[in-house]
Write a protein that holds these residues in place. Sequence first.
Motif, mmCIF file in Angstrom:
data_model
loop_
_atom_site.group_PDB
_atom_site.id
_atom_site.type_symbol
_atom_site.label_atom_id
_atom_site.label_comp_id
_atom_site.label_asym_id
_atom_site.label_seq_id
_atom_site.Cartn_x
_atom_site.Cartn_y
_atom_site.Cartn_z
ATOM 1 N N GLU B 152 -4.264 -41.079 -18.049
ATOM 2 C CA GLU B 152 -5.680 -41.532 -17.760
ATOM 3 C C GLU B 152 -5.815 -41.974 -15.963
ATOM 4 O O GLU B 152 -6.613 -41.919 -15.677
ATOM 5 N N GLY B 155 -7.295 -39.412 -13.718
ATOM 6 C CA GLY B 155 -9.066 -40.032 -13.697
ATOM 7 C C GLY B 155 -9.103 -40.626 -11.844
ATOM 8 O O GLY B 155 -10.269 -40.376 -11.089
ATOM 9 N N VAL B 158 -9.960 -37.146 -10.289
ATOM 10 C CA VAL B 158 -11.113 -36.578 -10.556
ATOM 11 C C VAL B 158 -12.145 -36.957 -9.923
ATOM 12 O O VAL B 158 -12.862 -38.526 -10.164
ATOM 13 N N ALA B 164 -14.143 -33.778 -14.462
ATOM 14 C CA ALA B 164 -14.577 -34.594 -14.771
ATOM 15 C C ALA B 164 -14.282 -34.782 -16.757
ATOM 16 O O ALA B 164 -13.985 -35.307 -17.587
ATOM 17 N N TRP B 167 -11.049 -33.642 -17.511
ATOM 18 C CA TRP B 167 -9.710 -34.223 -17.647
ATOM 19 C C TRP B 167 -10.189 -34.988 -19.194
ATOM 20 O O TRP B 167 -9.350 -35.648 -19.852
ATOM 21 N N LYS B 168 -11.387 -35.522 -19.598
ATOM 22 C CA LYS B 168 -11.669 -36.832 -20.357
ATOM 23 C C LYS B 168 -11.501 -36.056 -21.622
ATOM 24 O O LYS B 168 -11.024 -36.900 -22.823
ATOM 25 N N ALA B 171 -8.060 -36.235 -21.668
ATOM 26 C CA ALA B 171 -6.723 -37.178 -21.357
ATOM 27 C C ALA B 171 -6.881 -38.190 -22.958
ATOM 28 O O ALA B 171 -6.567 -38.875 -22.869
ATOM 29 N N ASP B 172 -8.082 -37.592 -23.568
ATOM 30 C CA ASP B 172 -8.759 -38.677 -24.894
ATOM 31 C C ASP B 172 -7.346 -37.835 -26.150
ATOM 32 O O ASP B 172 -7.314 -38.247 -27.185
#
Lengths: 372, 478
Positions: B152, B155, B158, B164, B167-168, B171-172
């Motif tokens: 997280e 971010g 980013v 993004a 990354w999401k 990260a998710d």
Amino acid sequence: MKRGTKLPLLLLLLVFLAGTGYYMLQTPQHPTKPQGITIDSILASEQSLRPAVPSPEKLRFPLDHGVHAESSGETWRLIGKLKTETGKHLALEATFVRLKLTAGQSERQSAWTAGQVFLFSCRIMAAGAKPYSDRHQSREALGLAGYDSQNRKLWVYTRQMVFGDGNPDQFAIKLDVPDGTCPLSLEFFTSHSVATPSSAAPIRYYALNRMDARGWVEIAGHKLSVSGQAYFDHTWGPLPATGGQLVRNNFVLQLSDGSAIALSQSRRRDGSGKPVNSGFVIQPDDNTMTLEHDGIEILSDAYWTSSESGIRYPVEWIIRTPNRSILLAVKPWDERLETTDLLTNWSGPISISGKLGGKPVTGFGQMQLTGY
Amino acid sequence: MIGFTMTARSNLWIPGILLLTTALITGCNQKAPDSVAHSLAVGPVPATIQRPGNPAAGYDALVNQSYISCGMPYSAFIKATGPPSPRQLLSSRDSRNRGLPYMLTIRDTDDGVRLVTSNCLSCHAGYFEDKLIIGLGNEFLDFTRDASVGAEQLGAYVTSKKDALEWKKWADRIATIAPYMRTDTLGVNPAVNLTFALMAHRNPVSLKWSDKALIKPPGRKPLPVSVPPWWRMKKKNALFYNTEGRGDHARIMMLAATLCTDSIEEARAIDRLAIDMRAYLASLKAPKYPYPVDSKLAAKGRTLFEQNCSFCHGTYGNDASYPNLVFHHEEVGTDAELARLLTSEENLRFVRWFNRSFFGENSRGEAAPGYIAPPLDGVWATAPYFHNGSVPSMEGVLNSEARPKYWIPPENPDRFNQKTLGWYYTEPGYGKESAVNRGEKKRIYDTTISGYSNTGHRYGDRFDQQQRATLIEYIKTL
């Protein structure tokens, strides 16, 4: 000098704001638009955040009080609660920021050129009263700003922070603002240990808790003798000044039992995902203890909406551990401390009440709400 | 086989590759979808013909090709991390990857985003003193932290919309599986539990990811696993301690990419790499012992070894042989929790998942209620020992009295004990419950905890100290 317990890497995101220039990029009241420092220049500086060479693992003083030229960003911050001779309490925050503007050293051999800029910001306020702020920035060129390693002096124009000579038994800092809206001259000193984060991280950090403070401040033409206690931290490395995809809520809490807690909560701007927390406690005996994500809860408790930006800020908080060994309520001295001139943020002093290990504590601190 | 990307010295964690730990009975595309069973068999593990591959191409795939399709945006990674240590760089990598630490690989997406993804070497390359050995299990990783925090926090670096999105996604995924991969002890690996967690969040037929678990996920206390060396693969007929990885090894290894493999099409592309990667792993040889060996003492040890150890662990040298024997956990006596878990009724949901999945097409799982006696090539380099890493030295393997009840491993594999064949460790004299702080608690290997015990394999207790010394000297030559 004793060396505090090393803190693990997880708190780095605490660090990246705990001492960053967010506050520098704002002025709580009476804002003066910064000259030459823009969002674009900050974004440009972020293109080269990775340090060219890693910093040495162990901190060395007084050397590490100074500039770390290999790092793209660096901050020095003092947070203090001062008391006048008449018993009035004042909150102090003073920050120096260094930003590298280019990836490498400038090859131009001219006194006019510089690869970095220094910023200074200072604010003094009483609870509920108008803050008095001072803010300056300058490129390093022509001796207008910089760091003098021989005299351990950090300066922007006439504003300066001078560090002690590295006496292993005592850290000392002198802060002078000779003119402007809130002149002051304050000395800070402590014989307590330095708290350090893990040495292998790209962002480096150390803090000095429970610094005794004394000197004078001048407010509205009145020179006031003051004394009190302060927290100092110094951060350097790839500081993500614009915050990327994250909203971040950062706290430094100085508590009446002598401990300090530094916390950071990050969450995504788009509301997806779950917030993550990190931080550490500097205990009264100067040992440090890491607070991991699931070891601390940071819960918003009340909000204030800015009439200027329309942003709804969580300005009151509950901070607690699952076993309630830490249970603290955080309230701002004044909720109207948003700045919108460069980056829209909220930053200001806070009061703390609650329990630590079951015993009542009170405290003073500083809160930054960024990325909203 | 397995992997996790975790930069041992950074604040980012990226889980990657996984162990197959399920058990199932399948034929090649001819199985009933829900027909599952555990093997109750111990004894010899039969050989399976493997798809032939090109070892050189496999090495290239291993260090240069990205087989985990989600990761950190490069632009953020480069800002957030310090420069890699020179000893983390592999000169044999291609120009795109040469500047990255060995456990990370570049991936360029169709949308033009450059990612940094994890690779197998996170767990399957380790240092022996100052030398990086590909194939040596990394026993110094830290899975005690919440992996989602670092993911997280990245971010903050980013900025672009495309970055993004990537990354999401990454990260998710990390946030979903992080609770299942957090150990309470430094150095041990949570691969078994992590694999189950990924299965729980993915449709076995389509491989489509679901943020919500599709089957009941595993518990949140991973059983500890020591990462075995890759060079054993050439001898082993089945993968993993409990021999659950039977059939086509390349396909089983592909579970490594389960974090991000979201379609059958993507899985088939990885399968093409996996065939060569398996061939490369099967070509690996154990490293040579880097210090002097007393050849006379070793010769005595060889005789003793062949009289007492070879039945289970095989012979070495010109006429080498390896029997591929599994022993019931009650017989070998080592910690039974992993064997019990993998052969439990509770675990069948993961067997069913594998049975129905792409990964089970050419493979089958037969988790035995015990542990395979591993080949011992290069075993001197692989401390700590036993499947759970509970014994810090070969001396302890050969003498149960010498096994510490509580021990703290070193932070780095820098000081090798030539006498005991293991890393120098310390004994705090107390377990986790009495640790002075949370940091020490994580560092203490506490053999009184379920899954962490150091019992069993007491076959060396019959020897005297001199005999053990000869065995240790011989083991240096393997």
